[in-house]
Design an enzyme around this catalytic site. Structure first.
Site, mmCIF file in Angstrom:
data_model
loop_
_atom_site.group_PDB
_atom_site.id
_atom_site.type_symbol
_atom_site.label_atom_id
_atom_site.label_comp_id
_atom_site.label_asym_id
_atom_site.label_seq_id
_atom_site.Cartn_x
_atom_site.Cartn_y
_atom_site.Cartn_z
ATOM 1 N N CYS A 39 0.986 -1.174 -0.098
ATOM 2 C CA CYS A 39 -0.051 0.058 0.012
ATOM 3 C C CYS A 39 0.938 1.071 0.020
ATOM 4 O O CYS A 39 1.940 1.213 0.489
ATOM 5 C CB CYS A 39 -0.770 -0.027 1.114
ATOM 6 S SG CYS A 39 -1.999 1.352 1.471
ATOM 7 N N SER A 41 0.763 3.623 1.877
ATOM 8 C CA SER A 41 1.027 4.151 3.192
ATOM 9 C C SER A 41 2.286 3.441 3.593
ATOM 10 O O SER A 41 2.783 3.967 4.356
ATOM 11 C CB SER A 41 -0.061 3.559 4.052
ATOM 12 O OG SER A 41 -1.311 4.244 3.709
ATOM 13 N N HIS A 44 5.027 5.801 2.094
ATOM 14 C CA HIS A 44 4.808 6.950 2.976
ATOM 15 C C HIS A 44 5.667 6.757 4.435
ATOM 16 O O HIS A 44 6.257 7.433 4.798
ATOM 17 C CB HIS A 44 3.748 7.405 3.496
ATOM 18 C CG HIS A 44 2.692 7.895 2.169
ATOM 19 N ND1 HIS A 44 3.097 9.123 1.457
ATOM 20 C CD2 HIS A 44 1.444 7.621 1.762
ATOM 21 C CE1 HIS A 44 2.234 9.176 0.616
ATOM 22 N NE2 HIS A 44 0.995 8.199 0.808
ATOM 23 N N HIS A 60 0.503 -3.667 6.336
ATOM 24 C CA HIS A 60 -0.244 -3.583 7.195
ATOM 25 C C HIS A 60 -1.533 -4.784 6.292
ATOM 26 O O HIS A 60 -2.679 -4.876 7.158
ATOM 27 C CB HIS A 60 -0.907 -2.430 7.562
ATOM 28 C CG HIS A 60 -1.219 -1.266 6.525
ATOM 29 N ND1 HIS A 60 -0.119 -1.026 5.671
ATOM 30 C CD2 HIS A 60 -2.206 -1.058 5.707
ATOM 31 C CE1 HIS A 60 -0.557 -0.111 4.597
ATOM 32 N NE2 HIS A 60 -1.936 -0.118 4.757
ATOM 33 N N CYS A 168 -6.969 -3.622 3.414
ATOM 34 C CA CYS A 168 -6.645 -2.032 3.291
ATOM 35 C C CYS A 168 -7.219 -1.472 2.085
ATOM 36 O O CYS A 168 -8.295 -0.800 2.413
ATOM 37 C CB CYS A 168 -5.154 -1.771 3.455
ATOM 38 S SG CYS A 168 -5.288 0.258 3.529
HETATM 39 N N1 LIG Z 1 -7.368 7.024 4.662
HETATM 40 C C1 LIG Z 1 -6.968 5.780 4.892
HETATM 41 O O1 LIG Z 1 -7.504 5.318 5.620
HETATM 42 C C2 LIG Z 1 -5.970 5.214 3.870
HETATM 43 C C3 LIG Z 1 -5.886 4.006 3.830
HETATM 44 C C4 LIG Z 1 -5.032 3.433 2.728
HETATM 45 C C5 LIG Z 1 -4.248 4.279 2.041
HETATM 46 N N2 LIG Z 1 -4.503 5.519 1.993
HETATM 47 C C6 LIG Z 1 -3.572 6.642 1.403
HETATM 48 O O2 LIG Z 1 -4.166 6.516 -0.067
HETATM 49 C C7 LIG Z 1 -3.144 6.861 -1.106
HETATM 50 C C8 LIG Z 1 -3.473 5.982 -2.111
HETATM 51 O O3 LIG Z 1 -2.864 4.796 -2.006
HETATM 52 P P1 LIG Z 1 -2.586 3.899 -3.127
HETATM 53 O O4 LIG Z 1 -2.042 2.474 -2.175
HETATM 54 O O5 LIG Z 1 -3.848 3.666 -3.986
HETATM 55 O O6 LIG Z 1 -1.496 4.420 -3.869
HETATM 56 P P2 LIG Z 1 -1.041 4.096 -5.360
HETATM 57 O O7 LIG Z 1 0.081 4.946 -5.472
HETATM 58 O O8 LIG Z 1 -1.190 2.885 -5.904
HETATM 59 O O9 LIG Z 1 -2.183 5.162 -6.159
HETATM 60 C C9 LIG Z 1 -2.134 6.578 -6.359
HETATM 61 C C10 LIG Z 1 -2.719 6.725 -7.560
HETATM 62 O O10 LIG Z 1 -2.780 8.250 -7.512
HETATM 63 C C11 LIG Z 1 -2.306 8.765 -9.125
HETATM 64 N N3 LIG Z 1 -1.913 10.036 -8.866
HETATM 65 C C12 LIG Z 1 -0.775 10.666 -8.565
HETATM 66 N N4 LIG Z 1 -0.908 12.081 -8.471
HETATM 67 C C13 LIG Z 1 -2.137 12.407 -9.059
HETATM 68 C C14 LIG Z 1 -2.607 13.550 -9.433
HETATM 69 N N5 LIG Z 1 -2.176 14.665 -9.184
HETATM 70 N N6 LIG Z 1 -4.168 13.471 -10.010
HETATM 71 C C15 LIG Z 1 -4.644 12.349 -10.350
HETATM 72 N N7 LIG Z 1 -3.810 11.149 -9.872
HETATM 73 C C16 LIG Z 1 -2.700 11.181 -9.368
HETATM 74 C C17 LIG Z 1 -1.195 7.799 -9.182
HETATM 75 O O11 LIG Z 1 -0.766 7.816 -10.767
HETATM 76 C C18 LIG Z 1 -1.778 6.329 -8.848
HETATM 77 O O12 LIG Z 1 -2.434 5.747 -9.984
HETATM 78 C C19 LIG Z 1 -2.041 7.013 -0.263
HETATM 79 O O13 LIG Z 1 -1.533 8.243 0.297
HETATM 80 C C20 LIG Z 1 -2.142 6.068 1.007
HETATM 81 O O14 LIG Z 1 -1.477 6.368 1.736
HETATM 82 C C21 LIG Z 1 -5.243 6.032 2.960
HETATM 83 ZN ZN LIG Z 2 -3.112 0.840 3.471
#
Ligand SMILES: NC(=O)c1ccc[n+]([C@@H]2O[C@H](COP(=O)([O-])OP(=O)(O)OC[C@H]3O[C@@H](n4cnc5c(N)ncnc54)[C@H](O)[C@@H]3O)[C@@H](O)[C@H]2O)c1
Ligand SMILES: [Zn+2]
Ligand SMILES: [Zn+2]
Length: 369
Positions: A39, A41, A44, A60, A168
């Protein structure tokens, strides 16, 4: 016992190393891991952008088989397949009793610090330095010890890789739509970012009966996948103004925008981009440690709602099994969400691909039998 795991000794320093894992104490279980999702996260956290401090073991999302149980464990037994719930709530604080198990009052001193529920760690380096369990889970390890509340039993026919990502990506994405926003059927929606979380949001929008569903990303291959998973229209955010393109597709602007990026660029886009009276839901954590200015005018003059969604507002013991059943019934296309498989040793490559945007959807670490 010894276990090979993804150890972050300090931010930006990752090694796949053998560490020491103590046996489960009361109400804890030992799980032999079979799959662990990658993920953003985790990335990060490896970069030092979220709360848990190193040294820590990453991961996770995950699923595996219960190997051993500590005293007083009643929910699972050795041999049971389980998926890992990274929010093992106390189930007795006022917030838990209010039904918000994703916000348990104990997390600030346990899960987010990287301990198990009793406030201690079962992990240490071979030199004896205590190591944190990322989000109380630390799934990127051959064996893990987690709280009993962190194990959700799954049917035998669910592939471990699928169970892993339900923990997740799917919970967070589908939950943001169904639980946090409680979207009514017929609503229009846009999803910013089409990685593991965003593609799960698109599937959540489809489950909820949204139309149209606009997928927004900066990588064309992600937009193609988004269409296969239910998006009716796509916008590449690199090609000019995203908000103008959105207005061309939905002149009145969408009822809901889900932001799975959560950056200084996308959060204002989500809030400005929804219709008057609409709802922007922020899930992504790309700017978690920054301050982002929000104009009260966008909120007040147009009566908009700005919501945050943590872990899809899930009540893990109730909602995670429901997501498993939706997959088994063919209502969630989770096989298509797993596009890259890695060995534990290949985690650095998985992170590089995630940063470069070359992971098609979700990457999963597969552990050998
Ligand atoms: N709120 C929560 O509980 C929670 C849980 C899990 C993950 N997250 C967070 O969610 C986010 C996404 O996680 P993921 O695993 O899907 O990441 P990921 O890297 O797989 O996906 C992110 C996507 O966003 C796109 N992207 C980047 N910049 C962009 C922009 N300006 N406009 C449009 N698209 C853009 C990327 O090309 C990619 O496809 C992370 O920041 C992660 O930490 C939050
Ligand atoms: Zn996650
Ligand atoms: Zn609690």
């Amino acid at each position: 016992m010894k276990t090979k795991a993804a150890l972050v000794r300090e931010s930006n320093k990752l090694a796949i190393e053998t560490v020491e894992l103590d046996p489960p104490k009361a109400k804890e279980i030992l799980v032999r891991m079979r799959a662990a999702g990658v993920c953003h996260s985790d990335l990060h956290t490896y970069r030092g952008e979220l709360r848990t401090e190193p040294p820590l073991i990453l991961g996770h999302e995950g699923a595996g088989i219960v190997e051993e149980v500590g005293s007083g464990v009643t929910r699972v037994k050795p041999g049971d397949p389980v998926l890992v719930n990274w929010l093992p709530a106390c189930e007795s604080c006022p917030t838990c009793l209010n039904g918000h198990f994703n916000l348990c009052e104990n997390f600030n001193t346990t899960t987010f610090v990287g301990t198990l529920l009793d406030g201690t760690s079962r992990l240490k380096t071979l030199e004896g330095v205590s190591v944190n369990h990322y989000l109380g889970a630390a799934t990127m390890s051959e064996f893990i010890v987690i709280d009993e509340a962190g194990a959700i039993p799954i049917p035998n026919d669910v592939p471990f890789e699928i169970a892993a990502i339900i923990g997740c990506a799917v919970a967070t994405g589908v939950g943001a739509v169904i639980n946090t926003a409680q979207v009514p059927a017929g609503s229009s929606a846009a999803v910013i970012g089409c990685g593991g979380i965003g593609l799960s949001m698109i599937q959540g929008c489809q489950l909820a009966g949204c139309h149209p569903i606009v997928a927004i990303d900066v990588v064309d291959s992600k937009l193609e996948l988004a269409q296969q998973m239910g998006a009716t229209h796509t916008i590449n955010a690199r090609n000019g103004s995203t908000l103008k393109a959105l207005r061309r597709l939905i002149p009145g602007r969408p009822d809901y925008i889900f932001d799975s990026v959560g950056s200084a660029k996308t959060i204002p886009q989500a809030l400005r981009g929804v219709r008057a009276g609409g709802t922007a839901v922020i899930v992504g954590l790309h700017s978690a440690i920054e301050e982002i200015p929000i104009s009260p005018g966008w909120l007040v003059f147009e009566n908009k709602r700005l919501l945050g969604s943590f872990a899809g507002d899930v009540r893990p013991r109730l909602d995670l099994p429901k997501l498993v059943e939706l997959y088994r019934a063919g209502r969630l296309q989770l096989d298509k969400l797993i596009t890259n498989r890695y060995l534990l040793e290949e985690l650095p490559e998985a992170f590089e691909a995630m940063e470069a945007g070359t992971i098609a959807a979700r990457g999963v670490i597969m552990f050998e039998d």
